[in-house]
Design an enzyme around this catalytic site. Structure first.
Site, PDB file in Angstrom:
ATOM      1  N   PRO A   1      19.222  43.402  53.244  1.00  0.00           N
ATOM      2  CA  PRO A   1      19.408  44.550  52.727  1.00  0.00           C
ATOM      3  C   PRO A   1      20.633  45.028  51.889  1.00  0.00           C
ATOM      4  O   PRO A   1      20.766  45.725  51.013  1.00  0.00           O
ATOM      5  CB  PRO A   1      19.362  45.334  54.054  1.00  0.00           C
ATOM      6  CG  PRO A   1      18.449  44.643  54.856  1.00  0.00           C
ATOM      7  CD  PRO A   1      18.808  43.099  54.475  1.00  0.00           C
TER       8      PRO A   1
ATOM      9  N   ARG B   1      12.345  31.548  37.028  1.00  0.00           N
ATOM     10  CA  ARG B   1      12.467  32.395  35.888  1.00  0.00           C
ATOM     11  C   ARG B   1      11.556  32.165  34.508  1.00  0.00           C
ATOM     12  O   ARG B   1      10.981  33.003  34.029  1.00  0.00           O
ATOM     13  CB  ARG B   1      14.147  32.490  35.258  1.00  0.00           C
ATOM     14  CG  ARG B   1      14.797  33.144  35.811  1.00  0.00           C
ATOM     15  CD  ARG B   1      16.359  32.807  36.040  1.00  0.00           C
ATOM     16  NE  ARG B   1      17.172  33.657  36.990  1.00  0.00           N
ATOM     17  CZ  ARG B   1      18.365  33.440  37.209  1.00  0.00           C
ATOM     18  NH1 ARG B   1      19.220  32.683  36.463  1.00  0.00           N
ATOM     19  NH2 ARG B   1      19.097  34.412  38.207  1.00  0.00           N
TER      20      ARG B   1
ATOM     21  N   GLU C   1      20.440  42.437  34.094  1.00  0.00           N
ATOM     22  CA  GLU C   1      21.953  42.322  34.101  1.00  0.00           C
ATOM     23  C   GLU C   1      22.405  40.970  34.382  1.00  0.00           C
ATOM     24  O   GLU C   1      23.255  40.564  33.667  1.00  0.00           O
ATOM     25  CB  GLU C   1      22.544  43.483  34.870  1.00  0.00           C
ATOM     26  CG  GLU C   1      22.276  45.005  34.600  1.00  0.00           C
ATOM     27  CD  GLU C   1      20.773  45.182  34.693  1.00  0.00           C
ATOM     28  OE1 GLU C   1      20.402  46.219  33.878  1.00  0.00           O
ATOM     29  OE2 GLU C   1      19.884  44.630  35.669  1.00  0.00           O
TER      30      GLU C   1
ATOM     31  N   THR D   1      17.916  40.025  37.951  1.00  0.00           N
ATOM     32  CA  THR D   1      17.950  41.186  37.298  1.00  0.00           C
ATOM     33  C   THR D   1      18.108  41.039  35.751  1.00  0.00           C
ATOM     34  O   THR D   1      18.678  39.903  35.513  1.00  0.00           O
ATOM     35  CB  THR D   1      18.698  42.396  37.733  1.00  0.00           C
ATOM     36  OG1 THR D   1      20.111  41.833  37.682  1.00  0.00           O
ATOM     37  CG2 THR D   1      18.620  42.606  39.262  1.00  0.00           C
TER      38      THR D   1
ATOM     39  N   PHE E   1      10.131  32.869  50.609  1.00  0.00           N
ATOM     40  CA  PHE E   1      11.563  32.674  50.524  1.00  0.00           C
ATOM     41  C   PHE E   1      12.321  33.495  50.912  1.00  0.00           C
ATOM     42  O   PHE E   1      12.316  34.574  50.279  1.00  0.00           O
ATOM     43  CB  PHE E   1      11.590  32.318  48.710  1.00  0.00           C
ATOM     44  CG  PHE E   1      13.000  31.724  48.289  1.00  0.00           C
ATOM     45  CD1 PHE E   1      13.297  30.422  48.411  1.00  0.00           C
ATOM     46  CD2 PHE E   1      13.865  32.532  47.806  1.00  0.00           C
ATOM     47  CE1 PHE E   1      14.481  29.845  48.061  1.00  0.00           C
ATOM     48  CE2 PHE E   1      15.242  32.062  47.186  1.00  0.00           C
ATOM     49  CZ  PHE E   1      15.382  30.761  47.298  1.00  0.00           C
TER      50      PHE E   1
ATOM     51  N   GLU F   1      13.746  37.661  40.798  1.00  0.00           N
ATOM     52  CA  GLU F   1      14.355  36.289  40.083  1.00  0.00           C
ATOM     53  C   GLU F   1      15.490  36.427  39.358  1.00  0.00           C
ATOM     54  O   GLU F   1      15.688  35.944  38.528  1.00  0.00           O
ATOM     55  CB  GLU F   1      13.098  35.624  39.286  1.00  0.00           C
ATOM     56  CG  GLU F   1      12.291  34.949  40.254  1.00  0.00           C
ATOM     57  CD  GLU F   1      12.522  33.608  40.915  1.00  0.00           C
ATOM     58  OE1 GLU F   1      13.513  33.218  40.765  1.00  0.00           O
ATOM     59  OE2 GLU F   1      11.902  33.421  41.866  1.00  0.00           O
TER      60      GLU F   1
END
Length: 383
Positions: free
Chosen positions: A129, A244, A368, A366, A124, A364
């Site tokens: 970057p 997830r 946060e 973070t 995927f 997948e």
């Protein structure tokens, strides 16, 4: 976990995955960690067992039962080898998932049977970057020329890229449309314009290949557009729940493996004339680890059941992933602590598991991002 919570199919798949993981994966996990590669023959075995087609229906050669069975299997595979659990989860969720949901009949016929059987592995290509969680901020471009899409750009952190035969690549087709100008494409990895720049050297899950990829005048047929033009962002975000749930199950497997190693060590190791398990501080640590592992499994299975029934579960999947990933790091840290100085040595599996656990809070989405999504869903919380 008590089997009363599971049906016969779910138990059978869990037990099959556990037997395979403990006999074929666990004895070689440290070897693959050092080599930076999972044995190709083992990946083929996983395909034959149906572990690589767990989200694909039988009509395409898959072994789909439901997401509960899938989560149980990922947990078991990750408990045997974290890197193999990562490879399996990524292939199923974001390798097979978008093609299953958005592919047309010709695309599905061309790829799904091989993906489901493990004859082909999927990757995927979304992250760049400069663009991680901000999925719409891509610089990769795809231009339609004489019946071919020409793709140029760079992708980062592409799991399975070296092993894959099919890449799902996201590129901007209509820059002036912003978020609505992103599209998805099916790119065979033997295309001369698809180039592996390097395999990254990582802290953990080293057996799972993670690569930087360049698309250099990569030409593919117009028919390789996946889904409608401009629906790339929706496609990229469509499998968040399944992905997830898979990473949460991976984190759970890592934590369970570390807990079992710590419990075994604490039973055998004596200090001041008694086993470590007889020391209250160690016993309390093990009790907390065990409790958090079981609580995590319930969160994962709840999200998996909602997903299986086609019900909304974005918040539940995010909660499971957030809780599981943070639990895994804590449990693995405690497992190292219980081992004392030996836990810091590569001779003992908890050193590797501690490194492996860390990534589950990053990929997948973070921790946060998970908290952001959970908080956003609270706007609809009934009071």
């Amino acid at each position: 976990m008590h089997d009363i919570e599971l049906n016969e199919d779910q138990r059978m798949i869990r037990d099959m995955a556990r037997q395979f993981a403990q006999s074929e994966l666990a004895p070689r996990a440290a070897e693959w960690d050092q080599a930076g590669w999972i044995d190709d023959a083992v990946v083929r075995q996983m395909g034959e067992l149906g572990l690589l087609g767990m989200v694909v229906p039988e009509e395409w050669g898959g072994s789909y039962v439901d997401y509960v069975a899938y989560a149980l299997a990922v947990e078991e595979i990750a408990a045997g080898c974290s890197a193999t659990g990562a490879m399996m989860s990524i292939h199923n969720s974001v390798g097979c998932g978008p093609l299953l949901k958005f592919g047309n009949a010709e695309q599905q016929e061309a790829w799904l049977p091989d993906l489901a059987a493990g004859r082909a592995i999927g990757c995927f290509c979304l992250t760049e970057p400069q663009a991680g969680s901000e999925a719409h901020n891509l610089r990769t471009r795809a231009v339609l020329e004489n019946g071919e899409w020409v793709i140029n750009g760079a992708k980062q952190f592409v799991s399975n890229a070296k092993r894959a035969q099919l890449a799902i690549v996201f590129a901007v087709t209509d820059p002036e449309l912003g978020k609505k100008g992103l599209s998805a494409f099916l790119v065979p990895t033997d295309n001369p314009g698809f180039k592996i720049e390097r395999m990254e050297h990582k802290m953990g899950i080293r057996g799972s290949d993670t690569c930087a990829v360049t698309l250099d005048n990569c030409r593919i047929p117009e028919a390789n557009l996946l889904g409608p033009r401009g629906k790339g962002l929706a496609i990229a975000l469509s499998n968040l729940e399944g992905g997830r749930i898979g990473i949460a199950a991976q984190a759970l497997g890592i934590a369970r493996s570390a807990f079992e190693a710590a419990l075994s060590y604490a039973r055998e190791r004596t200090q001041f004339g008694v086993a470590l398990t007889e020391h209250q501080s160690i016993a309390n640590m093990l009790a907390d680890m065990h409790t958090r592992i079981n609580a995590t499994r319930l969160l994962i299975l709840h999200a998996a059941r909602l997903r299986s029934e086609g019900l909304p579960c974005l918040s539940e999947a995010s909660q499971a992933k957030l809780f599981a990933s943070e639990m895994a790091e804590d449990v693995c840290s405690k497992a190292v602590q219980i081992h004392g100085g030996y836990g810091y040595l590569e001779d003992y599996p908890v050193e590797r598991l501690y490194r492996d656990a860390r990534i589950t809070q990053i990929y997948e989405g973070t921790s946060e991002i998970q908290r952001l999504l959970i908080a956003r869903e609270l706007k609809n919380y009934p009071l």
